[in-house]
Structures are given as structure tokens and as C-alpha cells.
Design a protein around this motif. Structure first.
Motif: not given
Lengths: 422, 422
Positions: B166-180, B222-224
Motif C-alpha cells: 500500500h505504501i506506493p499508493f500513499a506516496e502519490k498522495r497530497v498528504l501521505g500518511v497522517v495517522s501516527r 492510511l486514512r486520508p
């Protein structure tokens, strides 16, 4: 004088229509068609020089703030302060509901100092000096309508759809009549045993509206005052009469919108909006809240933001704010600010959901600023810079792009910071 | 030890199930079936003696408040005060997210002084004393899970659905990962180039959960974190893995719920909820907000109340509050109160829309009290008595049924008063 609809029908396009079209990101032809067909209104008294806004289908959701003096609180400087706070917080229009003091002088200050769409409920001023509603008559009412028209009022709430036949339905309710204008008309009709003088003399009102190009805002005197009364025979009965009045406004080339509730539980909001749009042939819908529950006093701006977001999502066009003071007291300046921002959040959330480019951009910029720890940009983009700074307890400025940021939520545990290290 | 599901399958019905059924107004058989099939959870550590609540299909919408110390703010008395304020304001559960100080001592105070459902994110405590996430391992993690289980924690957030793929999908995001918790796992997987140890050793976690009958709350690492990232491949990819883990929990007769976003624009909320319910086979859905826009900092409780109401309307069961301090600072006691009440309004509005008898009654009583000018009853029924009184600027009490009421909104113009004169 010709009205905006007259002008547009003749192929004349005032500058402000071009400006609105550009601002809304829709083409002039579409905007013009929607105004002519009555699906969009541009409230603008032809004596009021300002930048008007469009309300209705295909335009951004607009927000109104109610203000004005009462016999117990009559400080016009204070009310001007509230109007400025409302505008600063994102109100698109204000309604002056003053019922005490030098109202005409106040109106001059509003149109002079505050460059914003102005609405009134003429019945309120008409009632000043009248001992009881029974003494009201159409001449007195029309005199106030004309006076307010001269003062530059852009839209006026007229409770002309509340008829004698609707009163028995209201009497069956848990909370009868909660509209002040509606209560006056019920009292008048009960006493005189006659049909509403607003309804009987609607053409005379329309004549003044045509002369000054005032937008009619058909008030819902029987708006439900509690969720138990929502979508009942009283409300929908009055709505049928309002639907007829919409057609009479349109026949006179006078712009018209329709006012709505009030208190409506979540599951009845969709029906409420769809009925209004159907019965009133797509006329813009101006809702008060609606509040999705009855016991949130002190937090009614939140109950109203939930209802307003849902209403706008289903097609309402114009949200009248509700402040946290609703049901309890006249709003203070702080209450006005909180109320406008709550409605603004509902409005902007719906605009975003409709892919409004300006909303997409602002939300995206905020998100990018968060990712970049750009606190200056976040402050600039925040819905309320003052509160943003207060919460951040920001000590220093000039921290643009600094990852050693002032938020105390997570500290070193900040997820964004953690991921960015890699 | 047997779990609640074991017991119910064997036909044993603990007292608290009867009590919950009565409280929710549903019959015991239906409740039992829903718990066995996983559509309802009753979070209750078998070492925690208290009145648990039900979360899920057919029960009232519940509200959670997050609290706990941070390295910069570590005052346990203060946190206990927040918990009490949260409960007083209507929270159904609290999560202790403490990352500093004597956490075990604090937990004892929570389970002792506060008779409420308690959740944690064990990864937070597991990280204390660890220099960086790379040093985390399953043994350390399980030790904390067991320790917290001993302390009586009822539900635990486990970010086991976030996988390497799932990490590559998160890397394409505006705001990656916001869950601690999510960020810790991403950092760990990036460093070790291995699959998540939470996923790989999920059975070991389940074993402890079975022993103490802890409810798993499958976290969305990976919550938005912004509306632009909502409902994307990262979020829905993780959700698929979570759906698989739901089945593994159920196979072990361990109760399970699923956590959700986050930031979601209005038009994507329905899809978000429906996907979760479909992929996770009706498991209760626990959402954070969701926030319907990104730039409402200072007012995120309102953006969250709008999103929470819509989410619950479409099927979410459990609302994690968002306070006005979100994105800016750790919440104060006042922030906690404002946050809980905003979520409470969303929850209660949805319960009312579903004809919950208790909600119908409270709304009706408030409306009748308004009609009767019974200010004492209004105060009693109001969502926040303190704020009700503050706004009312009430000078005297004992004005029950007195139409000369203290509200300064309309004075003699009060519509209800006017109509009642006749």
C-alpha cells in the motif's frame, strides 16, 4: 423603470452580470437564462450601488446573517460592528431586522459603510407605533415597503403565502407559529376574519418591487419551529400558495426566491427541498438552518450547519445563519461570527463536493501547506485567521516551511514529520 | 477464558446484554444475533467491571473522545478532568492516547474513577523508550498489549491492515500518511523491507485479545488526511486487508470494529461507508469526523459534525470526536467539551431521524417546554445546561411556565407569545 429581467430579455447585459458570471465561473449566457427563467436571482435594488451576488442553481451556496436592534438592545454602532464581523467572516448578505431606534439612519449607514446585499422584513418596521397587529393595514405596509425601497433594500421578506385556510393546520402543531411575521398575520386574520392583506394586495407590493427592482423573498410564516412539526400540512399548504405567488412575481418580471425552515430532522430534509423546488418551479430556496434537532440551544449553529449542509446538498441555494444564541438571546458580535462561520463551512463543504474550482484550490493549498509545515500559508488559508492563531498559541511568525512547528498536538510523533524524514 | 461471542454461542446471556438490550430498546435475541454475526460489538475487557455499551447496526450512534498526555503536557489530574468533562457532555467511550508519564497509574484512575468504555492505541505506549520506529518489534508490542489488557482496556486500535504493497499508493498522495500509528508502520516497513509485523503476527495479538476479551479496532493507518486524498487507492487498498482481518477476528470469536477517515468531501461519504460495510461484512464502523473540508482549523468540530452526521446516516456506528483544536494543539477541557457536544449533536440527529423513541421524546419535550415558556424544563433538556444558562443570562430561577421569559431575542415580538394571547 425596467427590472433586471426586463433588461436581460431585451438583450441588455449590465456589467455586474458579466462580473458575476466571471466570479462564479459560469458563462454569461447560462447565467442570463437562469435569471430570466427564475432559477437564479441577483438581489439588487436599482438605487443601491454595489457589487451584487447571484443566488440559485449552479452558483456557489450563499450565506446570510440576520442583525438589527431590539427595544432592549438598540446600539447602532454595535450593529454595524456585527455586520462588519459577518462580512469579514464570509457572509454574502445581511438582513436588517431592526425594530427600534433610527432605522432609516441605520440603513443609510449599512448601504454606505457595508458593501453587501441587504434584506429586510418590512412588516417589522411597519409594526412600530402600532399597538397590535389587528391595526395593521395594507396602506401602512406599502408605505414602509416604499420607504425601505428608497433606502436601497435589495430583497424583502413578504409573508404573503400564509392564508386563512392554513391556520387550522398550524393550530394542530406542537409549536404553532414561530415566525414573527407569520404570527402577526395569523393574529390579523383571526381578528378580522378576512384573507391576508398581503395576499389580497400582492399586486400592489409587486408594483413597488418592479419600480425599485427589489427581489421578493416569500417568507414561510408557518415554518416548523420544532422537528415534530416539520413537513406537515401547515408548512406544505403555505408552500402551495407560495408557489402561486412565485408565478405572479415572474409574470411581473420581478425576481423571487422562497424561504424555508426552520427545524427539520435529517430524514425529512430531502423531501422538504425537493417539494419546494417542484412546487416553486426551481425558484432559489433560502433556508433558516434547518436545525436537525430541537434541544441544541447554545449549539444551534452546529445543528444548523448539519442541516444547512444537507439542505444545500439537496438543492437549497442560500443559507440563513443560526447563531449559538438562537432560542436564548440576541446574538453578540462573537455569536454572529460563530454563526456565519458555521454556515460558511456548510456552504463551502457543498461547493467543494460540487467540484467548485475555487474550493478545490483552497482545500488543496491548505493540505499542501500542512504537508510543507508552512504555517503562514495555513493561517492565510484558514477560515478564521484570528481563531487559527489563537489556537496555535503562536509565539513567533516567519516560520514558513519550518518543520519545528508550533502545533502541540503530536510533537515528535507528528506523522507527517515522521514520514518526511525519509 | 471464553469470549462474549463464545458465551452467546453457548446460549449464555450475561446480565449486561439484557441491560443493553433494554437500554437500546431492542430485544435480547436480536442483539445477541448481531453480536454473534459481528454487526454489533460490546467492548468489554473481562477484567473491567462497568456497564458496557453496544456499538453497531440497530443501536444508537455512539461518541468517543480522545485524551491523554504528551511530552509537552503531562498532567494526569488535568486529563482526568477532561475525561469527566467528556462523559458529562455525553461521550460513550474514551481513548487514552497518553505517551508520557505514569500511564499505568493513569489507566487505573480511568477504570477506577470513570465508569466508561476505554480504548487505546498500544503502539503509542510501545514506542516509549524506543529511539525510532525501526527498533520496534512484535515482542515489545505484544508485551504492551498484554500489559494494557491487564489494566482493563476494552478496545485497542491495531494498524495491522497497512501493508507494504500500500505504501506506493500513499506516496502519490497530497498528504501521505497522517495517522501516527500508520506512519510508524510505514517507517518500519521501509527500513526493514519486510511485511508489517502486526500483520504477520496478527494471530499472536488475537490470542491476547481472546484471553481478555478485548475488541479489536482495526486502525486505518492510511486514512486520508485531506479531502483530495479521500477514497483513493491507498485507503481502499488498506480497507481490503482490513476486511480480511475482520474475518480472522471473527474466526477467533474476537469482536472487531473498523476505523475510518478522516477527511472526506460530502459527495464521497456515502461510497466510503458503503464500501467499508461491504468489504468488512457489516462490521461496526468507527469514523474520525470525517471532516468535509480542510481549512476549517479552529472549527473542525463543526466540519466533523457535518461529516459525522452524514457518515452515521449512511451507516457509520461510532463517531470519534474532533475538537476545535484539531490540527493546532492538544485540546483543553473546553475543547473536549465542544468536541463531544458537536459529535453528540450529529449522533443524536441521526438517532432522531431513525425514530429512536428516546430522541423523539427529548425533542418533543423541549418543543413543548418552549411552547409553555417553561425555562426550567428547557434548561433540564438542553444538551449543555451550563451553556444554556450562560446564554440565557438568567437572573432568576423558578420561572416555570412564566411567559415573561428571560430570552432577549424578540421580547414582545415573540411569535409564540403573540399567538398564545389568543
Amino acid at each position: 423603470m425596467s427590472t433586471l429581467i426586463d433588461e436581460l430579455q431585451q438583450g441588455n447585459t449590465p456589467d455586474f452580470i458579466n462580473r458575476i458570471a466571471a466570479d462564479e465561473g459560469i458563462d454569461v449566457r447560462t447565467l442570463t437564462d437562469k435569471i430570466i427563467s427564475g432559477r437564479v436571482v441577483v438581489c439588487r435594488n436599482n438605487r443601491h450601488r454595489f457589487d451584487p451576488i447571484a443566488i440559485g442553481e449552479g452558483t456557489r451556496i450563499k450565506v446570510n446573517a440576520n442583525l438589527g436592534t431590539s427595544p432592549t438592545q438598540c446600539d447602532f454602532d454595535n450593529e454595524i460592528g456585527k455586520i462588519k464581523a459577518a462580512i469579514h467572516s464570509g457572509a454574502d448578505a445581511v438582513m436588517d431586522l431592526s425594530i427600534a431606534g433610527d432605522i432609516s439612519g441605520f440603513r443609510k449607514r449599512i448601504t454606505g459603510e457595508c458593501n453587501i446585499t441587504l434584506g429586510t422584513v418590512p412588516m417589522y418596521e411597519a409594526m412600530i407605533g402600532v399597538d397590535s397587529p389587528e391595526q395593521m393595514n395594507i396602506d401602512r405596509f406599502l408605505k414602509v415597503v416604499r420607504k425601505q425601497a428608497e433606502e436601497g433594500v435589495d430583497f424583502m421578506t413578504i409573508h404573503a403565502g400564509l392564508l386563512r385556510k392554513h391556520i387550522p393546520f398550524a393550530e394542530k402543531r406542537v409549536l404553532g407559529v414561530v415566525s414573527r411575521g407569520g404570527a402577526i398575520m395569523v393574529q390579523w386574520m383571526r381578528h378580522h376574519q378576512r384573507e391576508s392583506f398581503l395576499y389580497e394586495h400582492f399586486d400592489a407590493i409587486l408594483e413597488i418591487a418592479r419600480e425599485y427592482d427589489i427581489t421578493m423573498s416569500l417568507g414561510d410564516g408557518l415554518r416548523p419551529g420544532c422537528t415534530a412539526d416539520a413537513n406537515d400540512a401547515a408548512q406544505f399548504g403555505e408552500l402551495e400558495a407560495i408557489g402561486e405567488l412565485v408565478q405572479r412575481c415572474r409574470a411581473a418580471n420581478v425576481q423571487v426566491m422562497v424561504e424555508g425552515p426552520g427545524h427539520v430532522p435529517l430524514h425529512l430534509i430531502e423531501e422538504n427541498i425537493r417539494k419546494q423546488k417542484a412546487i416553486c418551479d426551481g425558484a432559489p430556496f433560502y433556508v433558516l438552518g434547518p436545525l436537525v434537532m430541537d434541544y441544541a440551544a447554545g449549539y444551534d449553529h452546529i445543528a444548523g450547519a448539519i442541516g444547512g449542509a444537507l439542505a444545500a446538498w439537496f438543492g437549497a441555494d442560500f443559507l440563513c445563519y443560526v447563531t449559538p444564541a438562537e432560542h436564548l438571546r440576541l446574538p453578540t458580535t462573537d455569536d454572529v461570527r460563530e454563526g456565519v462561520i458555521a454556515s460558511r463551512i456548510a456552504a463551502s463543504a457543498v461547493d467543494l463536493s460540487r467540484q467548485n474550482p475555487r474550493e478545490i484550490r483552497r482545500n488543496l493549498e491548505m493540505s499542501e501547506a500542512r504537508n510543507a509545515f508552512d504555517w503562514e500559508a495555513q493561517e492565510r488559508l484558514a477560515i478564521d485567521k484570528g481563531k487559527f492563531c489563537k489556537y496555535l498559541e503562536k509565539v513567533e511568525s516567519g516560520q514558513k516551511g519550518d518543520s519545528e512547528h508550533p502545533c502541540s498536538m503530536c510533537g515528535d510523533w507528528c506523522a507527517i514529520k515522521r514520514i518526511r524524514k525519509h
